[in-house]
Scaffold this motif. Structure first.
Motif, short mmCIF file in Angstrom:
data_model
loop_
_atom_site.label_atom_id
_atom_site.label_comp_id
_atom_site.label_asym_id
_atom_site.label_seq_id
_atom_site.Cartn_x
_atom_site.Cartn_y
_atom_site.Cartn_z
N GLY A 227 0.82 -1.20 0.00
CA GLY A 227 0.00 0.00 0.00
C GLY A 227 0.85 1.25 0.00
O GLY A 227 2.07 1.19 -0.22
N CYS A 251 -1.60 2.35 -5.88
CA CYS A 251 -2.55 1.26 -5.64
C CYS A 251 -3.30 0.88 -6.91
O CYS A 251 -3.58 -0.30 -7.15
CB CYS A 251 -3.51 1.64 -4.52
SG CYS A 251 -2.74 1.68 -2.89
N VAL A 267 -4.52 -5.15 -0.53
CA VAL A 267 -4.09 -3.77 -0.35
C VAL A 267 -4.11 -3.44 1.14
O VAL A 267 -5.05 -3.79 1.86
CB VAL A 267 -5.00 -2.80 -1.12
CG1 VAL A 267 -4.58 -1.35 -0.87
CG2 VAL A 267 -4.96 -3.12 -2.61
#
Length: 309
Positions: A227, A251, A267
């Motif tokens: 992330g 992302c 994520v």
């Protein structure tokens, strides 16, 4: 032997702690707060990663089942320090009594993992024994031999595939014996923590994954954390890199590449968590969410959640 097929769908790490809540003090989100979160996430995500087998995890699994949500869970067991780690820069030393108590609690946590995985076979698609417990900088170091012992214990007791979540570096350097016990490897990769600019970030992540794949060519791999931070005081990263615009770029590219590569990718993370790290409001640990702590979508999520913006 048939190669394990891991689910491929939108995947995210979820830890629902809001202002004033803290897993260390056992101040957990309520069932209704978790229900609000899961109904938000299930609009776009299908796979969740949970970090422990606390009351928080029990409530998440309860809501998924009660509400019939289309969510499946990678359920984790949190393992506390069983040995000291002088290499940890923020406190890797523990009293002998603390380490002994941690060892007992780790056994209890693994028992909870087995029990929850057994009660929630429909909701839990895989289990993870430990999180970043062997990397050089961890404050909750567990010896590799002990990790192997716990993995074997879990594999003998659950129906789901078993993994361990760890930073990419140990997987390519020192965890061959542990990897040999697993159904798949789970790795973490954070270019922004390693001072990489945005134009190098995805290539760096791809190189991290490739290095682990080369070391363990027979094992499936999942990214269980990747992330981009959105606010920082400069600790561990360039503060100017920690902005929502760069989170959106990284992302979006990460998820697109992982989808094309057929690589499961969680994520990090769903919501900002104020309890983490230092008391500095710009402590980077607090600012990894794709949503703020008040459940407002950040830049990446605003097109998908215009009603919450």
């Amino acid at each position: 032997m048939t190669r394990l097929q891991l689910p491929l769908d939108n995947a995210i790490c979820y830890s629902g702690y809001r202002e004033g809540q803290d897993p260390g003090r056992r101040l957990y989100p309520s069932v209704e707060q978790i229900r609000e979160d899961l109904h938000i996430l299930s609009r776009h995500w299908r796979l969740l990663r949970l970090y422990d087998c606390s009351l928080h995890a029990e409530r998440v699994l309860q809501v998924i089942r009660e509400d019939g949500l289309p969510l499946r869970v990678l359920l984790g067991a949190h393992l506390a320090a069983e040995v000291n780690n002088p290499g940890c820069p923020w406190g890797g030393h523990h009293a002998v009594e603390t380490l002994a108590a941690n060892r007992r609690e780790n056994d209890a946590e693994v028992e909870r993992l087995v029990a929850l995985a057994g009660r929630h076979r429909d909701e839990v698609f895989a289990v993870a024994v430990g999180n970043e417990a062997t990397v050089d900088w961890t404050d909750h170091r567990v010896p590799v031999e002990r990790m192997i012992e716990q993995v074997r214990r879990v594999k003998a007791a659950v129906a789901q595939p078993v993994t361990v979540c760890e930073n990419y570096v140990p997987w390519r350097d020192s965890l061959d014996a542990l990897a040999a016990e697993l159904d798949f490897i789970s790795l973490h990769t954070y270019p922004v923590w390693e001072y990489k600019p945005i134009d190098e970030a995805l290539d760096y992540t791809r190189a991290n994954v490739a290095s682990v794949t080369a070391r363990h060519p027979g094992l499936p791999i999942a990214i269980t954390e990747a992330g981009w931070c959105t606010a920082s005081n400069g600790r561990g990263m360039h503060a100017e890199h920690a902005v929502p615009e760069l989170q959106a770029i990284y992302c979006r590219a990460l998820m697109g590449w992982a989808r094309e590569a057929g690589l499961p990718c969680f994520v990090f993370e769903a919501f900002d968590e104020p309890w983490k790290g230092s008391d500095d409001p710009l402590e980077p640990e607090k600012h990894w969410g794709l949503f703020t702590v008040d459940r407002r979508p950040k830049l990446l999520m605003q097109p998908l959640y215009p009603d919450l913006a």
